[in-house]
Design a protein around this motif. Structure first.
Motif, PDB file in Angstrom:
ATOM      1  N   ASN A  51     -19.549 -56.113  27.437  1.00  0.00           N
ATOM      2  CA  ASN A  51     -20.569 -56.837  26.690  1.00  0.00           C
ATOM      3  C   ASN A  51     -20.343 -56.726  25.188  1.00  0.00           C
ATOM      4  N   ALA A  52     -19.902 -55.555  24.737  1.00  0.00           N
ATOM      5  CA  ALA A  52     -19.634 -55.363  23.309  1.00  0.00           C
ATOM      6  C   ALA A  52     -18.480 -56.235  22.860  1.00  0.00           C
ATOM      7  N   SER A  53     -17.416 -56.293  23.653  1.00  0.00           N
ATOM      8  CA  SER A  53     -16.240 -57.072  23.266  1.00  0.00           C
ATOM      9  C   SER A  53     -16.512 -58.564  23.275  1.00  0.00           C
ATOM     10  N   SER A  54     -17.487 -59.001  24.065  1.00  0.00           N
ATOM     11  CA  SER A  54     -17.816 -60.420  24.102  1.00  0.00           C
ATOM     12  C   SER A  54     -18.827 -60.810  23.027  1.00  0.00           C
ATOM     13  N   SER A  55     -19.376 -59.820  22.347  1.00  0.00           N
ATOM     14  CA  SER A  55     -20.312 -60.097  21.265  1.00  0.00           C
ATOM     15  C   SER A  55     -19.556 -60.566  20.029  1.00  0.00           C
ATOM     16  N   PRO A  56     -20.075 -61.565  19.294  1.00  0.00           N
ATOM     17  CA  PRO A  56     -19.390 -62.029  18.078  1.00  0.00           C
ATOM     18  C   PRO A  56     -19.209 -60.920  17.052  1.00  0.00           C
ATOM     19  N   GLN A  57     -20.087 -59.928  17.078  1.00  0.00           N
ATOM     20  CA  GLN A  57     -20.008 -58.838  16.111  1.00  0.00           C
ATOM     21  C   GLN A  57     -19.263 -57.617  16.658  1.00  0.00           C
ATOM     22  N   SER A  79     -34.515 -41.701  30.453  1.00  0.00           N
ATOM     23  CA  SER A  79     -34.119 -42.821  29.601  1.00  0.00           C
ATOM     24  C   SER A  79     -32.751 -42.579  28.988  1.00  0.00           C
ATOM     25  N   MET A  80     -31.996 -43.661  28.847  1.00  0.00           N
ATOM     26  CA  MET A  80     -30.606 -43.572  28.403  1.00  0.00           C
ATOM     27  C   MET A  80     -30.358 -44.638  27.343  1.00  0.00           C
ATOM     28  N   TYR A  81     -29.777 -44.246  26.194  1.00  0.00           N
ATOM     29  CA  TYR A  81     -29.512 -45.169  25.093  1.00  0.00           C
ATOM     30  C   TYR A  81     -28.028 -45.091  24.726  1.00  0.00           C
ATOM     31  N   MET A  82     -27.417 -46.257  24.516  1.00  0.00           N
ATOM     32  CA  MET A  82     -25.978 -46.271  24.248  1.00  0.00           C
ATOM     33  C   MET A  82     -25.663 -47.288  23.143  1.00  0.00           C
ATOM     34  N   LEU A  83     -24.634 -46.966  22.365  1.00  0.00           N
ATOM     35  CA  LEU A  83     -24.179 -47.822  21.267  1.00  0.00           C
ATOM     36  C   LEU A  83     -22.666 -47.929  21.334  1.00  0.00           C
ATOM     37  N   ALA A  84     -22.131 -49.136  21.105  1.00  0.00           N
ATOM     38  CA  ALA A  84     -20.682 -49.341  21.133  1.00  0.00           C
ATOM     39  C   ALA A  84     -20.279 -50.279  20.007  1.00  0.00           C
ATOM     40  N   LEU A  85     -19.179 -49.966  19.351  1.00  0.00           N
ATOM     41  CA  LEU A  85     -18.701 -50.766  18.223  1.00  0.00           C
ATOM     42  C   LEU A  85     -17.179 -50.768  18.191  1.00  0.00           C
ATOM     43  N   CYS A  86     -16.583 -51.952  18.071  1.00  0.00           N
ATOM     44  CA  CYS A  86     -15.139 -52.074  17.859  1.00  0.00           C
ATOM     45  C   CYS A  86     -14.875 -52.469  16.413  1.00  0.00           C
ATOM     46  N   ARG A  87     -13.671 -52.188  15.971  1.00  0.00           N
ATOM     47  CA  ARG A  87     -13.310 -52.553  14.597  1.00  0.00           C
ATOM     48  C   ARG A  87     -13.353 -54.065  14.442  1.00  0.00           C
ATOM     49  N   ARG A  88     -13.925 -54.533  13.343  1.00  0.00           N
ATOM     50  CA  ARG A  88     -14.292 -55.932  13.215  1.00  0.00           C
ATOM     51  C   ARG A  88     -13.100 -56.878  13.019  1.00  0.00           C
ATOM     52  N   THR A  90     -10.447 -57.222  14.760  1.00  0.00           N
ATOM     53  CA  THR A  90      -9.692 -57.559  15.958  1.00  0.00           C
ATOM     54  C   THR A  90      -9.988 -58.969  16.464  1.00  0.00           C
ATOM     55  N   THR A  91      -8.968 -59.594  17.020  1.00  0.00           N
ATOM     56  CA  THR A  91      -9.145 -60.849  17.758  1.00  0.00           C
ATOM     57  C   THR A  91      -8.770 -60.644  19.225  1.00  0.00           C
ATOM     58  N   ASN A  92      -8.368 -59.415  19.549  1.00  0.00           N
ATOM     59  CA  ASN A  92      -7.965 -59.067  20.906  1.00  0.00           C
ATOM     60  C   ASN A  92      -9.157 -58.436  21.618  1.00  0.00           C
ATOM     61  N   LEU A  93      -9.925 -59.257  22.317  1.00  0.00           N
ATOM     62  CA  LEU A  93     -11.144 -58.761  22.951  1.00  0.00           C
ATOM     63  C   LEU A  93     -10.834 -57.827  24.114  1.00  0.00           C
ATOM     64  N   THR A  94      -9.711 -58.049  24.767  1.00  0.00           N
ATOM     65  CA  THR A  94      -9.322 -57.156  25.862  1.00  0.00           C
ATOM     66  C   THR A  94      -9.063 -55.756  25.326  1.00  0.00           C
ATOM     67  N   ALA A  95      -8.405 -55.683  24.169  1.00  0.00           N
ATOM     68  CA  ALA A  95      -8.129 -54.382  23.559  1.00  0.00           C
ATOM     69  C   ALA A  95      -9.421 -53.680  23.185  1.00  0.00           C
ATOM     70  N   CYS A  96     -10.427 -54.439  22.760  1.00  0.00           N
ATOM     71  CA  CYS A  96     -11.726 -53.845  22.430  1.00  0.00           C
ATOM     72  C   CYS A  96     -12.351 -53.223  23.677  1.00  0.00           C
ATOM     73  N   ARG A 192     -20.911 -59.190   7.592  1.00  0.00           N
ATOM     74  CA  ARG A 192     -20.277 -58.556   8.754  1.00  0.00           C
ATOM     75  C   ARG A 192     -20.199 -57.041   8.625  1.00  0.00           C
ATOM     76  N   ARG A 193     -20.639 -56.502   7.488  1.00  0.00           N
ATOM     77  CA  ARG A 193     -20.641 -55.050   7.238  1.00  0.00           C
ATOM     78  C   ARG A 193     -19.254 -54.449   7.498  1.00  0.00           C
ATOM     79  N   PHE A 194     -18.246 -55.149   7.015  1.00  0.00           N
ATOM     80  CA  PHE A 194     -16.863 -54.731   7.220  1.00  0.00           C
ATOM     81  C   PHE A 194     -16.037 -55.232   6.046  1.00  0.00           C
TER      82      PHE A 194
END
Length: 686
Positions: A51-57, A79-88, A90-96, A192-194
């Motif tokens: 889901n993170a890799s498919s997000s525009p951000q 309750s469970m909370y999670m956060l995920a971020l890839c380097r902005r 990238t254009t390789n969503l699979t790598a993310c 984009r905060r990058f």
């Protein structure tokens, strides 16, 4: 049991493509096998990376509670909370996706049964262009709060190269810190905060080039992002800044620098080496008992270089002298020099500076074609120093052309001031300068064109104000605040606007606020925010702070006052200059209603009824803090942004505002103050 099987499947099938830079496990708080918490962790682990890799951000936050698993007992501790971020970059969503899966795999191995874990993953030099990532999870509800991951050292991790940059240690350290500082500012002020950047010749006597990257999670405001990055930079010591590479992480932000290109970003910016790197090194002293023979060719070069430099200077001076000689007897004499001489000299210096400036220089004929010879049909309005026209460039881009009045006594000075200033300022809440033009008496600024005109076009019109609902107005208030914060604190130059008003707030196609007209701004040195005196007061009645209007004293608190007035106008849909009940302006009326807890009577009827009463009351409170009579009592824009960003931060009770009694000192007449569109260009304070 299903949660356990899913976790085991992840552990065995996800390849460890990236390298774990670091991990931080939650201090001893564990979950039990087959528990609800483990089940919720498994639910998020199965979906979050993709889901993170498919997000525009390339960023996502999520939570799972006991309701995610109906067959299990509900429990707050589940309750469970999670956060995920890839380097902005990238254009390789699979790598993310692969990186996040590897990070999760690593977290489950290194922090077994831990309720809280944070993992930072990246790639080695060979695979540097693959995206790094970070992932964290917790059972604490505040985990996803923007403020939770930007302060404190709970998720702080550092990793530095063991090799050093060769050169003067002090010079190298200062240059590296400057590179990181400017990259951090760029990241905080872009949507984009990058941001990425590079600096060549990082140290005197070395050709080392360093590349840098700064990133925040995109849900952070400019203020939070910059605060997070500044915390990271505060950990960089002189020793660390001499390294050939380094990475520093917090949950919500990270920075990295290397001596090789480790990202793929088309928006990379070159940051010039600081001026101190250009200084010549001190001549070495002779060592006792040793003499160094100087080669003849060295002597020849040593003599030839200064001779050539002197000849070049003579040629340039001679050419300038010939140009100015013909105009020596023209113009009005001013202390032995003519006005034309001063202007030509300034234009010559300015022409030379444009080669290094951050803006484009347009030809005057291009401007004429774009505006159809400044036709009346293309005229957008009249500014303080001249008219503004809409223009069309050959590539189809629309522009706004500000043509300075040639009869203005300080037209060129103000023009040069504005160009030098705006070219150095870039922020999503500032109008972007696209270029400029100077030819003879013509002094022109070229801005981006904003389709929705200015704020006053909407909030003071009975029909158009209905287009601004509460969410839009609040976003405009926050945007103006963040733009001012950038000008006051986070820009490369510290700037005081001094003429903030609705007509100087422009709106883009999405109704985002952008501050315009910095020609009246005062440039300050790095840490100078004290009040300064001037014998020339420039501003607009109704928006000027009392210490500025009466005594010519201005500071960042002058802009804070104007922001408070502007906010009250946005909330009420009324001009400050209008008489309100027993008060000569909106400020006193707003303060009385707030004191009587009848603040709802201040709100624009176009917004009522509304379910955002608490937010509205809070905004009125903040605005009244900004317009307090004493500058000392007013908050800074950093305080304002913090109060607007947090619903739980305690807001003080305001004291009475300036001008609220209607006394004779107020810069108005006994008539209605509906003259707040008059700009004062000269006023001698008492």
């Amino acid at each position: 049991m299903a949660g356990v099987l899913l976790l085991l499947l992840l552990l065995h099938l996800i390849p460890g493509l990236a390298t774990a830079i670091g991990s931080i496990c939650g201090g001893g708080r564990n979950y039990k096998a087959d528990s609800t918490y483990q089940s919720n962790l498994a639910v998020l682990a199965a979906t979050l990376p993709s889901n993170a890799s498919s997000s525009p951000q390339l960023f996502i936050t999520a939570n799972a509670t006991a309701s995610s698993s109906p067959q299990l007992f509900a429990s707050a501790s589940a309750s469970m909370y999670m956060l995920a971020l890839c380097r902005r970059d990238t254009t390789n969503l699979t790598a993310c996706t692969e990186c996040l899966n590897s990070a999760l795999n690593y977290a489950l191995k290194m922090c077994p049964n831990s309720r809280t874990a944070t993992v930072y993953f990246d790639y080695d030099e060979v695979n540097a262009l693959r995206p790094g990532c970070l992932l964290g999870f917790s059972d604490d509800g505040s985990f996803l709060s923007p403020a939770s991951g930007t302060t404190g050292n709970g998720t702080l991790f550092q990793y530095f190269s063991t090799a050093n940059i060769r050169g003067n240690d002090g010079v190298v350290a200062d240059a590296v810190r400057e590179l990181l500082r400017q990259t951090a500012q760029d990241a905080a002020t872009t949507a984009r905060r990058f941001a990425t950047a590079f600096m060549d010749s990082i140290g005197r006597g070395t050709t080392t080039t360093l590349y840098s990257l700064a990133q925040c999670t995109p849900d952070l405001s400019t203020g939070y992002c910059l605060a997070c990055l500044e915390q990271l930079l505060g950990t960089v010591t002189t020793t660390n800044s001499l390294r050939l590479g380094g990475r520093i992480f917090l949950l919500r932000c990270n920075v990295r620098f290397e001596a090789f290109m480790f990202f793929d970003d088309k928006n990379i910016r070159r940051i010039p080496s600081p001026s101190f790197l250009a200084q010549a090194p001190a001549a070495p002293t002779a060592t006792a008992g040793k003499r160094h023979e100087v080669k003849p060719w060295v002597i020849a070069l040593s003599v030839a270089a200064p001779v050539a430099l002197a000849a070049l200077c003579f040629i340039l001076y001679h050419g300038w002298h010939l140009r100015t000689k013909g105009t020596k007897d023209k113009g009005t004499t001013l202390q032995g020099k003519t006005t034309h001489e001063f202007q030509e000299r300034d234009e010559l210096v300015w022409e030379m500076e444009t080669e290094l400036a951050e803006f484009a220089v347009f030809d005057f004929h291009q401007i004429l074609e774009a505006t159809v010879n400044f036709s009346e049909e293309n005229k957008l309005g009249q500014g303080g120093f001249g008219p503004v026209y809409k223009g069309h460039l050959p590539d189809g881009n629309e522009i706004a052309v500000k043509r300075l009045d040639s009869h203005s006594q300080q037209g060129f000075i103000e023009f040069k001031n504005e160009v030098e200033l705006i070219a150095k300022l870039q922020h999503r809440n500032l109008v972007r300068l696209m270029g400029c033009c100077s030819q003879g008496e013509e002094k022109i600024l070229v801005y981006e064109y904003l389709s929705n005109k200015s704020l006053d076009f909407f909030i003071f019109d009975e029909n158009r104000k209905a287009l601004l609902d509460w969410d839009i107005r609040l976003a405009i208030i926050v945007g103006i605040a963040e733009g001012l914060l950038y000008l006051h604190k986070h820009s490369r130059l510290h700037v005081i606007h001094r003429d903030l008003k609705p007509s100087n707030i422009l709106l883009d196609s999405e109704m985002n606020a952008k501050i315009s007209d910095f020609g009246l701004a005062k440039i300050f040195s790095s840490n100078n925010t004290e009040a300064n005196a001037t014998r020339k007061v420039v501003g607009t009645l109704g928006y000027m702070a009392p210490e500025y209007a009466f005594h010519g004293l201005f500071s960042i608190k002058s802009d804070v006052f104007s922001f408070g007035v502007l906010t009250l106008e946005i909330l009420s849909g009324k001009r400050n200059s209008h008489e309100c009940g027993n008060f000569i302006n909106l400020l006193g009326h707003a303060w009385q209603l707030f004191e009587e807890e009848s603040w709802v009577d201040l709100i624009d009827t176009a917004l009522l009824p509304n379910g955002h009463s608490e937010e509205m009351m809070r905004c009125i409170n903040i605005a009244l803090l900004c317009v307090q009579e004493s500058a000392i009592d007013r908050p800074t824009m950093l305080d304002v942004v913090a109060m607007l960003s947090s619903k739980t931060m305690i807001v003080d009770k305001p004291k009475h505002p300036a001008y609220f009694t209607g006394d004779k000192e107020a810069p108005t007449t006994n008539q209605s103050c509906s003259v707040n569109d008059i700009t004062i260009s000269t006023l001698t304070p008492r």
